[in-house]
Design a protein around this motif. Sequence first.
Motif, PDB file in Angstrom:
ATOM      1  N   ALA A  28       0.833  -1.205   0.000  1.00 53.25           N
ATOM      2  CA  ALA A  28       0.000   0.000   0.000  1.00 53.25           C
ATOM      3  C   ALA A  28       0.867   1.255   0.000  1.00 53.25           C
ATOM      4  O   ALA A  28       0.559   2.231  -0.681  1.00 53.25           O
ATOM      5  N   ASP A  32       0.720   4.076  -2.809  1.00 53.94           N
ATOM      6  CA  ASP A  32       0.078   5.301  -2.318  1.00 53.94           C
ATOM      7  C   ASP A  32       0.468   6.509  -3.157  1.00 53.94           C
ATOM      8  O   ASP A  32       1.643   6.729  -3.458  1.00 53.94           O
ATOM      9  N   ILE A  38      -7.117   2.709  -3.879  1.00 56.40           N
ATOM     10  CA  ILE A  38      -6.637   1.383  -3.481  1.00 56.40           C
ATOM     11  C   ILE A  38      -7.830   0.620  -2.917  1.00 56.40           C
ATOM     12  O   ILE A  38      -8.502   1.093  -1.996  1.00 56.40           O
ATOM     13  N   VAL A  40      -9.088  -2.665  -0.942  1.00 56.94           N
ATOM     14  CA  VAL A  40      -8.775  -3.840  -0.125  1.00 56.94           C
ATOM     15  C   VAL A  40      -9.825  -4.876  -0.515  1.00 56.94           C
ATOM     16  O   VAL A  40     -10.893  -4.968   0.092  1.00 56.94           O
ATOM     17  N   THR A  66      -7.606  -4.201   5.935  1.00 55.32           N
ATOM     18  CA  THR A  66      -7.923  -2.789   5.712  1.00 55.32           C
ATOM     19  C   THR A  66      -7.109  -1.907   6.642  1.00 55.32           C
ATOM     20  O   THR A  66      -6.589  -0.857   6.223  1.00 55.32           O
ATOM     21  N   VAL A  69      -3.564  -1.776   5.192  1.00 56.05           N
ATOM     22  CA  VAL A  69      -3.475  -0.930   4.001  1.00 56.05           C
ATOM     23  C   VAL A  69      -3.552   0.548   4.390  1.00 56.05           C
ATOM     24  O   VAL A  69      -2.787   1.375   3.884  1.00 56.05           O
ATOM     25  N   CYS A  70      -4.448   0.876   5.281  1.00 59.33           N
ATOM     26  CA  CYS A  70      -4.588   2.272   5.719  1.00 59.33           C
ATOM     27  C   CYS A  70      -3.342   2.762   6.449  1.00 59.33           C
ATOM     28  O   CYS A  70      -3.022   3.961   6.397  1.00 59.33           O
ATOM     29  N   SER A  76      -4.026   7.959  -1.164  1.00 58.40           N
ATOM     30  CA  SER A  76      -5.003   7.321  -2.055  1.00 58.40           C
ATOM     31  C   SER A  76      -6.330   7.105  -1.325  1.00 58.40           C
ATOM     32  O   SER A  76      -6.374   6.973  -0.097  1.00 58.40           O
ATOM     33  N   ILE A  78      -9.205   4.888  -0.075  1.00 59.03           N
ATOM     34  CA  ILE A  78      -9.211   3.477   0.319  1.00 59.03           C
ATOM     35  C   ILE A  78     -10.636   2.933   0.371  1.00 59.03           C
ATOM     36  O   ILE A  78     -11.489   3.466   1.085  1.00 59.03           O
ATOM     37  N   ALA A 106     -10.825   3.543   6.530  1.00 62.77           N
ATOM     38  CA  ALA A 106     -11.258   3.371   5.142  1.00 62.77           C
ATOM     39  C   ALA A 106     -12.201   4.498   4.728  1.00 62.77           C
ATOM     40  O   ALA A 106     -13.004   4.983   5.538  1.00 62.77           O
TER      41      ALA A 106
END
Length: 261
Positions: A28, A32, A38, A40, A66, A69-70, A76, A78, A106
């Motif tokens: 991620a 980014d 992006i 998930v 999630t 990724v965050c 980006s 999410i 998210a």
Amino acid sequence: MKTTIHALQSKKGVEKITAITAYDALFASLFDAQVDVILVGDSLNMSFGGKEDTLSATMDVMIYHTKAVCAGAKESFIIADMPFGSYQTPKMAIKNALKFYQQTPADAIKLEGGKERSKLIKMIVNEGVAVIGHIGLMPQFARSEGGYKIKGRNEKEMLKLTEDALALQDAGACMLVLEGITAKVAQHITQQLNIPTIGIGSGEKCDGQILVWSDMMGFFQRFKPKFVRQYLDGANLIQTALQRYVADVKSGNFPSLEESY
């Protein structure tokens, strides 16, 4: 600068939206700000978990990934996939959608389904959660439909998909993913909507495109879907590098004096 839904919607008809999946903080962070969005995706169940489909992904699994990724992506937009079985009733759907917002940063959730999901989407949106719709080929329905079926091959399917798209827009969906829809029909839907469409296997006339990162980077080797373009020979690069590492360890070439304390 953090990408917002308003920034994405303003790109419709002006600039293509770029999107990719990610499942962890490391990738991620690499993606980014390079892409607008992006996702998930519950596709992690296959590309990350080695399963045959997406159906056994759970809320706990999706929230875990999630969060990761965050942690890696700060700019980006999410989107988190609502997994199979997490939005079968209005009460369940609202509870689980709110859980994503309460437990992760998210920006939106995504769920699969057409017109029949419109009331559900409206209820979730009314609770303050941004919703992305997903129509066409829906992986969560693949088992019940007997496989992954391309949609929009006749006029009846075109009318149904257009009706679905308009219903989801009216319900408050802020974007739509169009998957596995014939290019002509995807173009027609995109032209009918005020909100952006993100295509995957649905032609170049969508407002944006998304690919699963391991497909696009050439890490997934079992098969290559028709709609995937590989931008890296990832699997071979990794295997070659690993072979060099193994050879260096066995020969005593690694670690060197400079790499030792």
